[in-house]
Design a protein around this motif. Structure first.
Motif, mmCIF file in Angstrom:
data_model
loop_
_atom_site.group_PDB
_atom_site.id
_atom_site.type_symbol
_atom_site.label_atom_id
_atom_site.label_comp_id
_atom_site.label_asym_id
_atom_site.label_seq_id
_atom_site.Cartn_x
_atom_site.Cartn_y
_atom_site.Cartn_z
ATOM 1 N N LEU A 1 0.821 -1.210 0.000
ATOM 2 C CA LEU A 1 0.000 0.000 0.000
ATOM 3 C C LEU A 1 0.856 1.261 0.000
ATOM 4 N N ALA A 2 2.111 1.150 -0.401
ATOM 5 C CA ALA A 2 3.043 2.275 -0.315
ATOM 6 C C ALA A 2 2.585 3.523 -1.064
ATOM 7 N N PRO A 3 1.947 3.437 -2.256
ATOM 8 C CA PRO A 3 1.573 4.668 -2.972
ATOM 9 C C PRO A 3 0.610 5.576 -2.214
ATOM 10 N N VAL A 4 -0.193 5.026 -1.286
ATOM 11 C CA VAL A 4 -1.160 5.855 -0.555
ATOM 12 C C VAL A 4 -1.062 5.663 0.960
ATOM 13 N N ARG A 5 -0.046 4.990 1.441
ATOM 14 C CA ARG A 5 0.036 4.658 2.863
ATOM 15 C C ARG A 5 0.043 5.906 3.749
ATOM 16 N N GLU A 6 0.832 6.888 3.421
ATOM 17 C CA GLU A 6 0.966 8.062 4.284
ATOM 18 C C GLU A 6 -0.341 8.856 4.358
ATOM 19 N N VAL A 7 -0.954 9.107 3.211
ATOM 20 C CA VAL A 7 -2.201 9.870 3.182
ATOM 21 C C VAL A 7 -3.321 9.088 3.865
ATOM 22 N N PHE A 8 -3.389 7.792 3.631
ATOM 23 C CA PHE A 8 -4.443 6.974 4.216
ATOM 24 C C PHE A 8 -4.324 6.935 5.740
ATOM 25 N N ASP A 9 -3.120 6.800 6.263
ATOM 26 C CA ASP A 9 -2.938 6.768 7.723
ATOM 27 C C ASP A 9 -3.313 8.100 8.361
ATOM 28 N N ILE A 10 -2.979 9.197 7.710
ATOM 29 C CA ILE A 10 -3.351 10.514 8.247
ATOM 30 C C ILE A 10 -4.867 10.666 8.276
ATOM 31 N N PHE A 11 -5.531 10.221 7.212
ATOM 32 C CA PHE A 11 -6.993 10.325 7.155
ATOM 33 C C PHE A 11 -7.651 9.489 8.256
ATOM 34 N N VAL A 12 -7.192 8.262 8.439
ATOM 35 C CA VAL A 12 -7.776 7.392 9.466
ATOM 36 C C VAL A 12 -7.534 7.972 10.856
ATOM 37 N N GLN A 13 -6.364 8.527 11.079
ATOM 38 C CA GLN A 13 -6.068 9.123 12.378
ATOM 39 C C GLN A 13 -6.996 10.301 12.666
ATOM 40 N N ASN A 14 -7.272 11.117 11.660
ATOM 41 C CA ASN A 14 -8.195 12.238 11.849
ATOM 42 C C ASN A 14 -9.620 11.757 12.121
ATOM 43 N N CYS A 15 -10.022 10.666 11.480
ATOM 44 C CA CYS A 15 -11.357 10.114 11.744
ATOM 45 C C CYS A 15 -11.473 9.637 13.186
ATOM 46 N N ARG B 1 -5.841 -3.150 -12.961
ATOM 47 C CA ARG B 1 -4.798 -4.072 -12.506
ATOM 48 C C ARG B 1 -4.410 -3.716 -11.076
ATOM 49 N N CYS B 2 -4.562 -4.710 -10.203
ATOM 50 C CA CYS B 2 -4.219 -4.517 -8.791
ATOM 51 C C CYS B 2 -3.967 -5.893 -8.187
ATOM 52 N N ALA B 3 -2.863 -6.027 -7.450
ATOM 53 C CA ALA B 3 -2.482 -7.324 -6.890
ATOM 54 C C ALA B 3 -3.455 -7.811 -5.838
ATOM 55 N N PHE B 4 -4.176 -6.907 -5.165
ATOM 56 C CA PHE B 4 -5.083 -7.307 -4.099
ATOM 57 C C PHE B 4 -6.537 -6.976 -4.424
ATOM 58 N N ARG B 5 -6.894 -6.960 -5.691
ATOM 59 C CA ARG B 5 -8.294 -6.766 -6.078
ATOM 60 C C ARG B 5 -9.103 -7.993 -5.683
ATOM 61 N N GLY C 1 -13.355 -5.138 -6.841
ATOM 62 C CA GLY C 1 -12.843 -3.900 -6.273
ATOM 63 C C GLY C 1 -11.853 -4.150 -5.161
ATOM 64 N N ILE C 2 -11.590 -3.106 -4.389
ATOM 65 C CA ILE C 2 -10.638 -3.145 -3.279
ATOM 66 C C ILE C 2 -11.433 -3.247 -1.987
ATOM 67 N N LYS C 3 -11.132 -4.274 -1.211
ATOM 68 C CA LYS C 3 -11.865 -4.512 0.029
ATOM 69 C C LYS C 3 -11.261 -3.693 1.162
ATOM 70 N N ILE C 4 -12.143 -3.017 1.899
ATOM 71 C CA ILE C 4 -11.713 -2.177 3.020
ATOM 72 C C ILE C 4 -12.551 -2.557 4.241
ATOM 73 N N ASN D 1 -12.835 3.881 11.871
ATOM 74 C CA ASN D 1 -11.561 3.233 11.580
ATOM 75 C C ASN D 1 -11.665 2.478 10.265
ATOM 76 N N LEU D 2 -10.571 2.394 9.539
ATOM 77 C CA LEU D 2 -10.514 1.727 8.236
ATOM 78 C C LEU D 2 -9.219 0.938 8.121
ATOM 79 N N GLU D 3 -9.285 -0.147 7.360
ATOM 80 C CA GLU D 3 -8.088 -0.935 7.065
ATOM 81 C C GLU D 3 -8.241 -1.567 5.693
ATOM 82 N N VAL D 4 -7.308 -1.299 4.799
ATOM 83 C CA VAL D 4 -7.349 -1.835 3.439
ATOM 84 C C VAL D 4 -6.789 -3.248 3.445
ATOM 85 N N TYR D 5 -7.522 -4.173 2.832
ATOM 86 C CA TYR D 5 -7.029 -5.540 2.707
ATOM 87 C C TYR D 5 -6.119 -5.625 1.486
#
Length: 544
Positions: free
Chosen positions: A30-44, A66-70, A81-84, A97-101
């Motif tokens: 999840l490196a391409p969006v890890r930083e932004v996603f963690d900040i968003f979840v923390q604010n929630c 194309r996605c390895a975890f679709r 899609g992407i499961k969250i 709280n959210l967590e991407v599978y």
């Protein structure tokens, strides 16, 4: 901005440093969006305190690229899609709280177990030792999870799969059991329930919150246990969030899965923002209740600062700067209270120099609108007074022009409504469509109609004191006499059948007694066949 520039910004949007992405992806999928996603979840987590009942379930953000975890979930509307995994409030639908599978992570700091027990424990970590209750479906439920949550001072209610080894055979088999019967099993820590909703089918639930065999009396003959009704009331928190995201979604078709996660974050953020707004403005009479209106105001507030800066850029075209400045300086309170003002006031343009004197026009229409609606004052008189107020504020307009404006709006409104009501047609929109909907049930918006029996041609009758009263009755002229009908079906029956004069007169007398308003001093009088002159004059006055 133009559509071309908007697409260019979307194509250029990134959430990390592309130079170091390849190294980070060796440890985190999840490196391409890890930083932004963690900040968003923390604010929630920090912005709102969840209620006593929360729900855990999975969301599916639609994505077919194309996605390895679709993931493929056939029970979801999008299927691919992407499961969250999500933790949401069961009453307010706030996502806490959210967590991407992402499947199995490489060995390193981001490696975690994907078992149901571990997923639930990670999601409830922010609310541990708070005494709240967790509701989840049978994918998450296990006896070990219930015991682990009790250690964290959290109760659990959820359905149980029949293949769990802790279940006794008498609870898993519905054979020989009558419908609407229940079996209870009690432990020191939890309660087990097996309910038969219909023949040869049973539902098994476990609860560490309930410790008795209470039957919900409000379910009537179904005799559902209280555990079942509580589960039904609290199980849909995440599903409702998923539905709200799909109703007003910012998502666009994309081939990049980081953008799909970003769109999901924006949708969830809009829902959470409205929940916080409504909670903080419970007693306010100006609180925005409709989600569509709230999202619109939210977007304007988020872009307001940027628009103010762009309005002072000298290189921008003059018209673009004027429009940008007008949007940025628009009064938010006026937007909130727009529905409380008279709607017809927004149909007439006002020059900038007369906006300060608009209160005179507003007061004129507010004063005359009740009389116009009741049918005691003609549209002509109201339009004349409205035109006088407009001229006093510098707008050169006459009463007939105001009336023509209103008639044109009504004609366009009916055309669009008829088009949208026909099946198979694409939906047409109009800037005044919602505005005219507010007048739809008023008598002056549904003027009477007449039918010429010679050619069976409908003719519009303009509004008058007589035609405005009541509930917008419809009339037709038959042998120079007036005949009333109340529905379109009755009109169609008249066109298909050839009625005799005696039948028409009998129907005429019956409908006249039923439909003519007793409180109207100027009700329509029946005309004899010999009164041709009077009937033609009355018809002429009405059509005028």
């Amino acid at each position: 901005m133009s559509r071309k520039r908007f697409h260019f910004i979307l194509q250029s949007l990134r959430f990390d440093d592309k130079a170091t992405r390849s190294d980070r992806k060796l440890l985190d999928k999840l490196a391409p969006v890890r930083e932004v996603f963690d900040i968003f979840v923390q604010n929630c987590r920090e912005s709102y305190s969840l209620g006593e009942y929360v729900t855990i379930d999975e969301m599916l953000s639609k994505f077919r690229g194309r996605c390895a975890f679709r993931q493929y979930i056939p029970s979801k509307p999008g299927k691919y899609g992407i499961k969250i995994f999500s933790l949401a409030d069961s009453k307010t639908f706030y996502t806490g709280n959210l967590e991407v599978y992402v499947g199995k992570q490489p060995e390193g700091p981001f490696y975690v177990s994907n078992s149901a027990n571990d997923v639930v424990k990670r999601l409830v970590r922010p609310i541990a030792h708070s005494g709240r209750n967790i509701t989840a479906d049978n994918w998450f439920t296990s006896y070990e999870l219930v015991l682990d949550l009790l250690k964290a001072n959290l109760t659990y209610v959820g359905t149980v799969r029949k293949n769990k080894r802790q279940l006794p055979p008498s609870f898993t088999s519905p054979v020989g059991r009558e419908p609407f019967t229940t079996r209870f099993g009690f432990d020191r820590h939890c309660t087990l329930v097996s309910y038969i909703p219909k023949p040869r089918k049973n539902v098994i639930l476990i609860s560490s919150m309930h410790h008795d065999s209470t039957i919900d009396e409000t379910t009537g003959n179904s005799n559902k246990p209280e555990i079942v009704t509580f589960y039904n009331a609290t199980k849909s928190g995440v599903d409702v969030v998923d539905k709200l995201c799909a109703t007003y979604s910012v998502a666009r078709n994309t081939k990049r899965w980081p953008m799909t996660i970003f769109y999901t974050m924006l949708n969830v953020a809009a829902i959470n923002a409205q929940v916080i707004y409504l909670v903080n403005n419970k007693e306010s009479s100006h609180a925005i209740l409709k989600r569509r209106h709230f999202i619109k105001v939210l977007a304007q507030e988020l872009t307001k600062e940027h628009l103010q800066k762009r309005s002072h850029v000298v290189n921008l075209p003059r018209e673009l700067r004027k429009r940008t400045l007008a949007i940025s300086e628009k009064d938010k309170e006026t937007e909130h209270n727009e529905s409380s003002t008279s709607a017809l006031e927004r149909l007439f343009p006002f020059p900038k120099k007369t906006r300060s004197g608009r209160s005179g026009v507003d007061g004129t229409f507010k004063e005359e609108e009740p009389m116009l609606t009741s049918g005691k004052t003609s549209v002509k008189k109201v339009c004349d007074k409205l035109a006088d107020a407009l001229r006093a504020n510098g707008v050169a307009v006459t009463g007939p022009q105001c009336k023509s404006k209103i008639n044109g709006l009504k004609k366009t409104y009916r055309s669009i409504k008829d088009h949208n009501n026909r099946s198979g047609n694409s939906r047409r929109t109009w800037v005044y469509l919602e505005l005219m909907d507010s007048f739809e049930k008023k008598s002056w918006m549904a003027p009477a109609r007449a039918v010429d029996t010679a050619n069976i041609v409908e003719q519009d009758l303009s509004s008058s004191p007589s035609s405005s009263s009541g509930s917008g009755r419809r009339r037709r002229l038959i042998n120079n006499s007036l005949y009333f009908w109340d529905s379109e079906k009755e009109k169609d029956d008249f066109r298909r059948k050839s009625l005799t004069d005696d039948q028409l007169l009998r129907d005429l007398s019956e409908s006249d007694e039923e439909n003519v308003d007793s409180t109207d001093d100027k009700s329509w009088n029946l005309q004899d066949e010999n009164d041709e002159t009077d009937s033609s004059e009355d018809s002429g006055d009405e059509s005028g």
